[in-house]
Design a protein around this motif. Structure first.
Motif, PDB file in Angstrom:
ATOM      1  N   PHE A 114      -6.308   3.386   8.205  1.00 57.14           N
ATOM      2  CA  PHE A 114      -6.625   1.995   7.882  1.00 57.14           C
ATOM      3  C   PHE A 114      -6.607   1.819   6.362  1.00 57.14           C
ATOM      4  N   LYS A 115      -6.259   0.632   5.926  1.00 56.04           N
ATOM      5  CA  LYS A 115      -6.425   0.273   4.518  1.00 56.04           C
ATOM      6  C   LYS A 115      -7.479  -0.817   4.437  1.00 56.04           C
ATOM      7  N   TRP A 116      -8.376  -0.665   3.478  1.00 51.93           N
ATOM      8  CA  TRP A 116      -9.493  -1.596   3.323  1.00 51.93           C
ATOM      9  C   TRP A 116      -9.449  -2.091   1.888  1.00 51.93           C
ATOM     10  N   LYS A 117      -8.644  -3.117   1.671  1.00 52.80           N
ATOM     11  CA  LYS A 117      -8.405  -3.600   0.315  1.00 52.80           C
ATOM     12  C   LYS A 117      -9.586  -4.415  -0.193  1.00 52.80           C
ATOM     13  N   ARG A 118      -9.724  -4.445  -1.508  1.00 56.13           N
ATOM     14  CA  ARG A 118     -10.744  -5.279  -2.137  1.00 56.13           C
ATOM     15  C   ARG A 118     -10.399  -6.745  -1.919  1.00 56.13           C
ATOM     16  N   ASP A 119     -11.408  -7.576  -1.917  1.00 55.68           N
ATOM     17  CA  ASP A 119     -11.166  -9.011  -1.800  1.00 55.68           C
ATOM     18  C   ASP A 119     -10.342  -9.479  -2.996  1.00 55.68           C
ATOM     19  N   PRO A 120      -9.387 -10.387  -2.788  1.00 57.75           N
ATOM     20  CA  PRO A 120      -8.556 -10.828  -3.910  1.00 57.75           C
ATOM     21  C   PRO A 120      -9.347 -11.643  -4.933  1.00 57.75           C
ATOM     22  N   HIS A 121      -8.845 -11.674  -6.148  1.00 55.90           N
ATOM     23  CA  HIS A 121      -9.373 -12.574  -7.165  1.00 55.90           C
ATOM     24  C   HIS A 121      -8.839 -13.975  -6.891  1.00 55.90           C
ATOM     25  N   VAL A 122      -9.573 -14.982  -7.322  1.00 54.84           N
ATOM     26  CA  VAL A 122      -9.182 -16.363  -7.047  1.00 54.84           C
ATOM     27  C   VAL A 122      -9.411 -17.218  -8.292  1.00 54.84           C
ATOM     28  N   ILE A 123      -8.445 -18.071  -8.613  1.00 58.75           N
ATOM     29  CA  ILE A 123      -8.623 -19.084  -9.645  1.00 58.75           C
ATOM     30  C   ILE A 123      -8.087 -20.415  -9.128  1.00 58.75           C
ATOM     31  N   ASP A 124      -8.478 -21.497  -9.759  1.00 58.77           N
ATOM     32  CA  ASP A 124      -7.908 -22.818  -9.493  1.00 58.77           C
ATOM     33  C   ASP A 124      -6.935 -23.142 -10.616  1.00 58.77           C
ATOM     34  N   ALA A 125      -5.693 -23.443 -10.257  1.00 54.54           N
ATOM     35  CA  ALA A 125      -4.655 -23.746 -11.241  1.00 54.54           C
ATOM     36  C   ALA A 125      -3.981 -25.060 -10.871  1.00 54.54           C
ATOM     37  N   VAL A 126      -3.231 -25.615 -11.813  1.00 55.56           N
ATOM     38  CA  VAL A 126      -2.579 -26.910 -11.623  1.00 55.56           C
ATOM     39  C   VAL A 126      -1.078 -26.705 -11.456  1.00 55.56           C
ATOM     40  N   LEU A 127      -0.499 -27.354 -10.455  1.00 51.33           N
ATOM     41  CA  LEU A 127       0.936 -27.287 -10.225  1.00 51.33           C
ATOM     42  C   LEU A 127       1.687 -27.905 -11.403  1.00 51.33           C
ATOM     43  N   MET A 128       2.673 -27.156 -11.954  1.00 48.96           N
ATOM     44  CA  MET A 128       3.433 -27.632 -13.106  1.00 48.96           C
ATOM     45  C   MET A 128       4.917 -27.821 -12.796  1.00 48.96           C
ATOM     46  N   TYR A 129       5.524 -26.861 -12.089  1.00 47.87           N
ATOM     47  CA  TYR A 129       6.959 -26.912 -11.792  1.00 47.87           C
ATOM     48  C   TYR A 129       7.178 -26.493 -10.339  1.00 47.87           C
ATOM     49  N   ALA A 130       8.291 -26.948  -9.782  1.00 53.59           N
ATOM     50  CA  ALA A 130       8.663 -26.574  -8.417  1.00 53.59           C
ATOM     51  C   ALA A 130      10.168 -26.348  -8.356  1.00 53.59           C
ATOM     52  N   ARG A 149      15.359  16.037   1.472  1.00 56.28           N
ATOM     53  CA  ARG A 149      15.495  14.796   2.233  1.00 56.28           C
ATOM     54  C   ARG A 149      14.193  13.995   2.253  1.00 56.28           C
ATOM     55  N   PHE A 150      14.354  12.739   2.557  1.00 52.67           N
ATOM     56  CA  PHE A 150      13.236  11.805   2.716  1.00 52.67           C
ATOM     57  C   PHE A 150      12.678  11.907   4.128  1.00 52.67           C
ATOM     58  N   ARG A 151      11.358  11.907   4.268  1.00 56.20           N
ATOM     59  CA  ARG A 151      10.704  11.866   5.564  1.00 56.20           C
ATOM     60  C   ARG A 151      10.187  10.446   5.831  1.00 56.20           C
ATOM     61  N   PRO A 152      10.351   9.936   7.036  1.00 50.37           N
ATOM     62  CA  PRO A 152       9.793   8.607   7.344  1.00 50.37           C
ATOM     63  C   PRO A 152       8.294   8.577   7.076  1.00 50.37           C
ATOM     64  N   VAL A 153       7.826   7.507   6.437  1.00 51.32           N
ATOM     65  CA  VAL A 153       6.439   7.458   5.977  1.00 51.32           C
ATOM     66  C   VAL A 153       5.501   6.984   7.081  1.00 51.32           C
ATOM     67  N   MET A 154       4.251   7.429   6.973  1.00 52.15           N
ATOM     68  CA  MET A 154       3.183   6.941   7.831  1.00 52.15           C
ATOM     69  C   MET A 154       2.457   5.837   7.083  1.00 52.15           C
ATOM     70  N   LEU A 155       2.248   4.712   7.746  1.00 51.84           N
ATOM     71  CA  LEU A 155       1.644   3.544   7.118  1.00 51.84           C
ATOM     72  C   LEU A 155       0.296   3.230   7.763  1.00 51.84           C
ATOM     73  N   ALA A 156      -0.494   2.484   7.047  1.00 51.91           N
ATOM     74  CA  ALA A 156      -1.829   2.107   7.525  1.00 51.91           C
ATOM     75  C   ALA A 156      -1.835   0.641   7.940  1.00 51.91           C
ATOM     76  N   VAL A 157      -2.792   0.297   8.782  1.00 53.21           N
ATOM     77  CA  VAL A 157      -3.000  -1.102   9.155  1.00 53.21           C
ATOM     78  C   VAL A 157      -4.265  -1.595   8.462  1.00 53.21           C
ATOM     79  N   ALA A 158      -4.337  -2.885   8.227  1.00 48.21           N
ATOM     80  CA  ALA A 158      -5.521  -3.464   7.586  1.00 48.21           C
ATOM     81  C   ALA A 158      -6.708  -3.385   8.531  1.00 48.21           C
ATOM     82  N   VAL A 159      -7.828  -2.951   8.005  1.00 50.22           N
ATOM     83  CA  VAL A 159      -9.017  -2.827   8.838  1.00 50.22           C
ATOM     84  C   VAL A 159      -9.660  -4.197   9.050  1.00 50.22           C
TER      85      VAL A 159
END
Length: 562
Positions: free
Chosen positions: A416-432, A220-230
């Motif tokens: 706690f989860k301590w994620k790396r800072d995200p990568h960032v780029i500048d892009a141009v809107l093409m479709y919506a 059987r599956f056991r309910p998981v324990m999750l972390a919060v962002a630090v």
């Protein structure tokens, strides 16, 4: 169907978490079996109909409504179920005497073949009002989208315990009565895989009419324990580094590997069984118990990028070629049960010792131990987080209290989860493209691109969150004001060197992709900022994006941005 339709409608229009809980709880308490059980299965994603397909729904409505009119209406509304519910003409001279009950619909759909579903659908749509039609179509296609997670629905079910059942017995001399304890959602999750829709035994327990269903099914599956962002500012100064174990947050998917009583199962974090897609892992597991860990592709003694694992995900079966090209493995970081029994009440320190012994004695290379990260203080750990030696395979760090038991849910403090800072780029809107549900009237799904060496834009990703409601209105207006072409529900937006809207895109990672024209795909892209101030010509280039990808693959992680 009327009560279920009213529930879905009110849930879709309610933002408050507590209000949603009350709505579902009251529905479950007021609705008889089996309808409430089928409703709970639908809300938790445990009710599907293989014979009901969107294409069949389109054919049914085009048999009653001009196809062009339907196409225009669908383009405007943006949601199939809502469009059909509103445009369906019905047949008043053949209208049935009553609307179908939810249980009747479910029983009929489960028994019907693919050729029979359309006739059933048309009969039900004729009998229902627009709100009921919408609920029926959402039920059939599985796209409820009412802002309610599976765990929230189970929480509402746990709240069904009558208020008088938890009151103390009467004073001495009065009539004694049994005292029933309140039910926590973790107790519902514990037995969830031991009960089947429409959950008559589950409701009998929640209402105090029967004993709790046994959770002790092998595998059987056991309910998981999750972390919060630090919170680096609020949390770290008050935490003692000596109290916490640190390990890498692996870039795979959370799984439980269970071997009990001759039963082998591999579960995702949401409780979906994925054993059939990973026979190469399941066949080699040689232990007794339940492991919590990360499923990854393991190649040349290291974790491969997440894009490799994606080649194995969402498959019902897998062939030998895929298993050889993308060999899967489990990185274990917790032990929930072993041959002695349930270990979740033990502190992490003890569970970790048993886990190390189990993995150390395991004969196959499909099971690995998640190593601990040595550090003296938070400053040193922050440096490791910013530049991990494992490169692109780590999203960041996990911090876990050595004395913490394994508790279902997301308690604040133990993990706690301590994620790396995200990568960032500048892009141009093409479709919506139009959104769904509350966003069906807005262009809220945005495809963006970067400049090639030839001076053209090439798409590199799509995002539909990260902006406020007010910013959504501004983006929608920009799309409508600067549309240059239409392709059904999609609009092409003016995007040139001297004119275009620049979006700052944050994302977790990059991977090579032969499916995309640019040759690259983003992981978890979102709009972090609208750059109204930045000229389109100054957006990033494909060469720059590929440089970042090369840096990630080589174990780096950042490239300078101009």
């Amino acid at each position: 169907m009327r009560a279920f339709a009213e529930l879905l409608d009110r849930l879709s229009l309610t933002a408050s978490r507590n209000a949603k809980l009350v709505l579902v709880r009251d529905y479950l308490k007021a609705t008889p079996d089996p309808d409430r059980g089928w409703a709970l299965a639908a809300l938790t994603g445990d009710l599907t109909f293989d014979a009901a397909k969107p294409a069949m729904i389109r054919k049914a409505v085009e048999g009653r409504v001009d196809a062009t009119l339907f196409g225009w209406s669908y383009d405007y509304v943006g949601d199939l179920a809502e469009t059909v519910a509103l445009i369906w003409p019905g047949q008043s001279d053949h209208r049935p005497n009553r609307e179908p009950e939810l249980g009747e619909v479910v029983d009929a759909l489960r028994a019907a073949g693919r050729t029979e579903v359309r006739a059933l659908l048309e009969t039900w749509l004729d009998a229902l009002e627009p709100k009921g039609r919408w609920a029926l179509l959402k039920l059939m296609t599985g796209g409820l989208r009412v802002g309610l997670s599976a765990r929230l629905a189970k929480t509402a079910a746990a709240m069904m315990r009558p208020a008088e059942a938890v009151a103390p017995p009467k004073a001495e001399g009065g009539e004694a009565r049994a005292v029933l304890e309140p039910v926590d959602v973790s107790a519902v999750e514990e037995v969830w895989h031991a009960v089947d829709p429409p959950y008559a035994d589950l409701f009998a327990w929640l209402e105090g009419r029967a004993e709790r269903p046994s959770p002790d099914a092998p595998g059987r599956f056991r309910p998981v324990m999750l972390a919060v962002a630090v919170d680096e500012t609020a949390d770290l100064p008050r935490l003692d580094p000596a109290d916490y174990a640190a390990e890498w947050k692996w870039d795979g998917i959370r799984v439980q590997a269970v071997v009990e009583g001759g039963v082998r199962k591999l579960w995702s974090r949401t409780g979906d069984e994925i054993s059939a897609a990973f026979p190469d892992v399941m066949e080699t597991l040689a232990f007794a118990g339940a492991l919590d860990g990360e499923l990854v592709v393991w190649r040349d003694g290291a974790v491969a990028p997440f894009g490799d694992l994606q080649q194995r995900l969402n498959r019902k079966t897998v062939d030998a070629k895929a298993m050889a090209a993308f060999p899967a493995a489990v990185i274990a970081y917790d032990l929930l049960a072993d041959e002695t029994g349930d270990l979740r009440a033990l502190p992490l320190r003890d569970r970790r010792a048993r886990l190390e012994a189990l993995v150390g004695a395991h004969p196959e290379a499909r099971l690995h131990l998640s190593p601990l990260v040595d550090y003296a203080d938070w400053t040193e750990l922050a440096r490791l987080r910013a530049d991990p030696p494992v490169g692109a395979a780590a999203e960041g760090l996990m911090l876990k209290r050595w004395d913490s038991p394994y508790v279902a849910g997301r308690p604040k403090g133990p993990w706690f989860k301590w994620k790396r800072d995200p990568h960032v780029i500048d892009a141009v809107l093409m479709y919506a493209q139009r959104g769904h549900g509350k966003r069906s009237s807005f262009y809220s799904d945005y495809t963006f691109g970067v400049w090639t060496e030839a001076g053209a834009l090439t798409p590199v990703g799509k995002a539909y969150f990260g902006f406020t409601d007010e910013e959504l209105k501004q983006l929608d207006k920009f799309v409508r004001d600067h549309t240059v072409e239409r392709f059904g529900p999609v609009r092409s937006v003016r995007a040139e060197r001297d004119f275009g809207l620049v979006l700052e895109i944050a994302f977790e990672g990059l991977q090579r992709s032969s499916r995309h024209k640019s040759g690259v795909a983003m992981r978890f892209p979102r709009i972090s900022r609208i750059r109204w101030d930045k000229p389109a010509r100054e957006a990033d280039t494909l060469d720059g994006v590929m440089d970042l990808l090369d840096a990630l693959e080589s174990g780096g992680g950042r490239v300078a941005r101009s």
